[in-house]
Design an enzyme around this catalytic site. Structure first.
Site, PDB file in Angstrom:
ATOM      1  N   CYS A 110       7.293  -2.274   3.091  1.00  0.00           N
ATOM      2  CA  CYS A 110       8.200  -1.684   2.097  1.00  0.00           C
ATOM      3  C   CYS A 110       9.292  -0.865   2.778  1.00  0.00           C
ATOM      4  O   CYS A 110      10.459  -0.934   2.400  1.00  0.00           O
ATOM      5  CB  CYS A 110       7.413  -0.832   1.101  1.00  0.00           C
ATOM      6  N   ALA A 156       0.856  -1.183   0.000  1.00  0.00           N
ATOM      7  CA  ALA A 156       0.000   0.000   0.000  1.00  0.00           C
ATOM      8  C   ALA A 156       0.898   1.240   0.000  1.00  0.00           C
ATOM      9  O   ALA A 156       2.101   1.148   0.229  1.00  0.00           O
ATOM     10  CB  ALA A 156      -0.883  -0.023   1.240  1.00  0.00           C
ATOM     11  N   GLN A 182       1.376   3.600   2.111  1.00  0.00           N
ATOM     12  CA  GLN A 182       2.132   3.777   3.360  1.00  0.00           C
ATOM     13  C   GLN A 182       2.508   2.411   3.932  1.00  0.00           C
ATOM     14  O   GLN A 182       2.200   2.090   5.087  1.00  0.00           O
ATOM     15  CB  GLN A 182       1.314   4.584   4.368  1.00  0.00           C
ATOM     16  N   SER A 183       3.185   1.610   3.140  1.00  0.00           N
ATOM     17  CA  SER A 183       3.518   0.249   3.564  1.00  0.00           C
ATOM     18  C   SER A 183       4.692   0.229   4.543  1.00  0.00           C
ATOM     19  O   SER A 183       5.787   0.708   4.226  1.00  0.00           O
ATOM     20  CB  SER A 183       3.867  -0.581   2.325  1.00  0.00           C
ATOM     21  N   ASN A 184       4.454  -0.346   5.711  1.00  0.00           N
ATOM     22  CA  ASN A 184       5.549  -0.553   6.681  1.00  0.00           C
ATOM     23  C   ASN A 184       6.507  -1.624   6.172  1.00  0.00           C
ATOM     24  O   ASN A 184       7.713  -1.546   6.392  1.00  0.00           O
ATOM     25  CB  ASN A 184       4.978  -1.017   8.025  1.00  0.00           C
TER      26      ASN A 184
END
Ligand SMILES: *Cc1c(COP(=O)(O)O)cnc(C)c1O
Length: 340
Positions: free
Chosen positions: A78, A72, A74-76
């Site tokens: 990533c 997404a 705001q991917s943690n």
């Protein structure tokens, strides 16, 4: 406890074990404990660090020169993959939902700081299938460019990634022994399912060794749609197979799976009143930082279960805090707090 991980490739990325902290008494009299997996260290911490230890170990063993993953906006996951690449000297490519913003915030800002290349797809949040296809296309491109990519699906939720949470479950049991507690329930926030599968794999190993184990309850914060959401029992059993020795007789069945989806609200990453309330509660009672997409909603599930009388009075209940705080510093939706 039999060590079942020594034969597996592992990159040392996380600060382990994470602390098990005692919190206040909950509504109904159960005692709260918080397993601080928000403090795994890697690039701001969170649950993905544990998965990435095994995923990156596998990548290095296979001679990868780059990592490619997806998430997404705001991917943690990533963000932590970007940090892992920085530590290990691997180029990192991130396939993200949404369009390139004028200004990077939260997890995107950190991912870029860690040197990752951000590929914005324009896809809507939680259109996981579309994002995975974009990740596959980019992977083919990177192969053609000679970058020897190691591809990691959404959330790192493969059997290799789930090994991290099988190990975490056993780590937690040892800590419970040290603290003299035998929790009735472990509650945590779930989306792509790798954390859940890993915890259940670790639990199955403990059961096979004749240990008393807590129940595991997932609070779902994403709708399981399309590809990228593996079947939890299948994934857990694949994880057990990788663990090999020491897991004799261990298996996970559908009966072991409990996912409470009552706390998602409208959809993934759309804040809920209960989730925001849980963020305030955790901040004020323990100085814990939860976020609006994951751990706030997950913890709202735990508080809701306590209020509904799900936990016996004086039972010990563990919340695994999976992290996510950087997203608090990304705009979106109604503000969490006003300046007044
Ligand atoms: C990814 C994530 C989860 C969910 O973990 P899965 O293994 O994908 O189910 C929970 N909390 C936070 C903060 C996360 O980043």
């Amino acid at each position: 406890m039999v060590i079942v991980f020594d034969h597996l490739e592992r990159a040392i990325l996380a600060t382990l074990p994470t602390a098990l902290e005692q919190g206040p008494v909950l509504d109904g009299g159960a005692r709260l404990w918080v397993k601080r997996d928000d403090l795994t260290g890697l690039g701001g911490g969170g649950n993905k660090a544990r998965k990435l230890e095994f995923l990156c170990g596998d990548a290095l063993a296979k001679g990868a020169r780059s990592l490619v993953t997806v998430g997404a906006g705001q991917s943690n996951h990533c963000r932590m993959t970007a940090a892992a690449g920085a530590k290990l000297g691997l180029e990192v490519h991130l396939v993200l939902a949404g369009d390139r913003p004028a200004e990077l915030t939260g997890n995107q800002l950190l991912s870029k700081l860690f040197g990752a290349q951000l590929h914005f797809t324009g896809a809507e949040e939680s259109h996981w299938g579309e994002l995975e296809i974009a990740r596959e296309e980019l992977t083919s491109q990177l192969i053609a460019d000679g970058l020897a990519p190691y591809a990691i699906p959404i959330g790192g939720s493969t059997a290799v990634g789930a090994l991290g949470y099988a190990a975490a479950f056993l780590e937690l049991l040892d800590q419970c022994d040290e603290s003299g507690i035998a929790p009735s329930t472990i509650v945590f926030t779930s989306s792509s399912g790798g954390t859940h599968a890993g915890l259940l794999a670790g639990r199955a190993v403990a059961v096979a060794q004749g240990r008393a184990v807590p129940g595991v309850v997932a609070i779902g914060v994403a709708k399981g749609v399309n590809i990228g959401f593996p079947d939890i029992a299948t994934l857990a059993n694949e994880t057990l197979a990788l663990m090999g020795q020491g897991t004799k007789g261990a298996s996970v069945s559908e009966r072991d799976i409990e996912v409470d989806v009552a706390w998602i609200g409208d959809d993934y990453a759309i804040p809920t009143e209960a989730g925001d309330g849980a963020i305030h509660w955790a901040a004020e009672h323990g100085g814990w930082m939860l976020d609006r997409t994951y751990s706030g909603k997950g913890f709202s599930g735990l508080l809701g279960m306590a209020a509904a009388g799900r936990f016996a009075s004086e039972a010990d209940v563990v919340f695994i805090h999976t992290g996510g705080w950087p997203a608090l510093f990304a705009p979106g939706g109604a503000p969490l707090l006003s300046g007044q």
